[in-house]
Design an enzyme around this catalytic site. Structure first.
Site, short mmCIF file in Angstrom:
data_model
loop_
_atom_site.label_atom_id
_atom_site.label_comp_id
_atom_site.label_asym_id
_atom_site.label_seq_id
_atom_site.Cartn_x
_atom_site.Cartn_y
_atom_site.Cartn_z
N ASP A 123 0.77 -1.13 -0.06
CA ASP A 123 -0.11 -0.09 0.05
C ASP A 123 1.08 1.29 0.06
O ASP A 123 1.97 0.98 0.14
CB ASP A 123 -0.84 -0.03 1.37
CG ASP A 123 -1.68 1.18 1.76
OD1 ASP A 123 -2.22 1.76 0.68
OD2 ASP A 123 -1.32 1.84 2.60
N ASP A 179 -0.04 5.11 1.18
CA ASP A 179 -0.39 5.97 2.23
C ASP A 179 -0.23 5.18 3.83
O ASP A 179 -0.77 4.21 3.86
CB ASP A 179 -1.67 6.56 2.45
CG ASP A 179 -1.94 7.52 1.33
OD1 ASP A 179 -0.97 8.30 1.11
OD2 ASP A 179 -3.00 7.73 0.60
MG LIG Z 1 -2.74 3.12 3.79
#
Ligand SMILES: [Mg+2]
Length: 160
Positions: free
Chosen positions: A15, A17
């Protein structure tokens, strides 16, 4: 990271963020363009510093040195901004696949499987949100919950 060589995982997915980077305490799609580099650091127009967690480059380099395939699965609403960050923070070249758009992450993982030809059982995924961990685990992907950003020990311990 010697365990990487023994690993059954062929495709390692991250991922963005709060897993690879912190955008001044918020998400990529909550920042304010335009973005600029000052003294080697990336900032948005509101003065937020967009930065990688300290071990990110080391982790990605080690994976590539071990001939592992790497990918991104991000559900950001601002894919163009995420791509700017990947370029400016100089990590884009480490990734073989990048699925960056809104939606349930099962969508991203079905695309990753189709593009790579690698089954879910040979993928490992790192993300800071429980809902994503739950969705992707249900596909059969080993999914690891990240707290306070990705770090070297978390990647190492999951490769043995
Ligand atoms: Mg995230």
């Amino acid at each position: 990271m010697n365990g990487l060589l023994k690993s059954k995982f062929e495709l390692i997915i991250f991922d963005l963020d709060f897993t690879l980077w912190d955008c001044g305490g918020t998400w990529c799609d909550h920042t304010t363009p335009p973005f600029h580099m000052t003294d080697g650091s990336l900032y948005d127009a509101a003065g937020r510093k967009i930065e990688l967690y300290p071990d990110v480059r080391l982790i990605l380099k080690k994976l590539k040195d071990n001939n592992k395939l790497t990918g991104i699965a991000s559900r950001t609403y601002e894919p163009a901004w995420a791509n700017i960050f990947l370029e400016k923070l100089e990590i884009r070249h480490f990734f073989d696949y990048a699925e960056i758009y809104p939606g349930d992450k099962t969508l991203h993982f079905n695309k990753l499987k189709k593009k790579s030809g690698i089954p879910f059982e040979k993928m490992i995924f790192f993300d800071d949100e429980i809902r994503n961990i739950r969705d992707v685990t249900a596909l059969g992907v080993t999914s690891i919950y990240v707290q306070n950003g990705i770090h070297r020990e978390l990647v190492e311990e999951n490769f043995y």
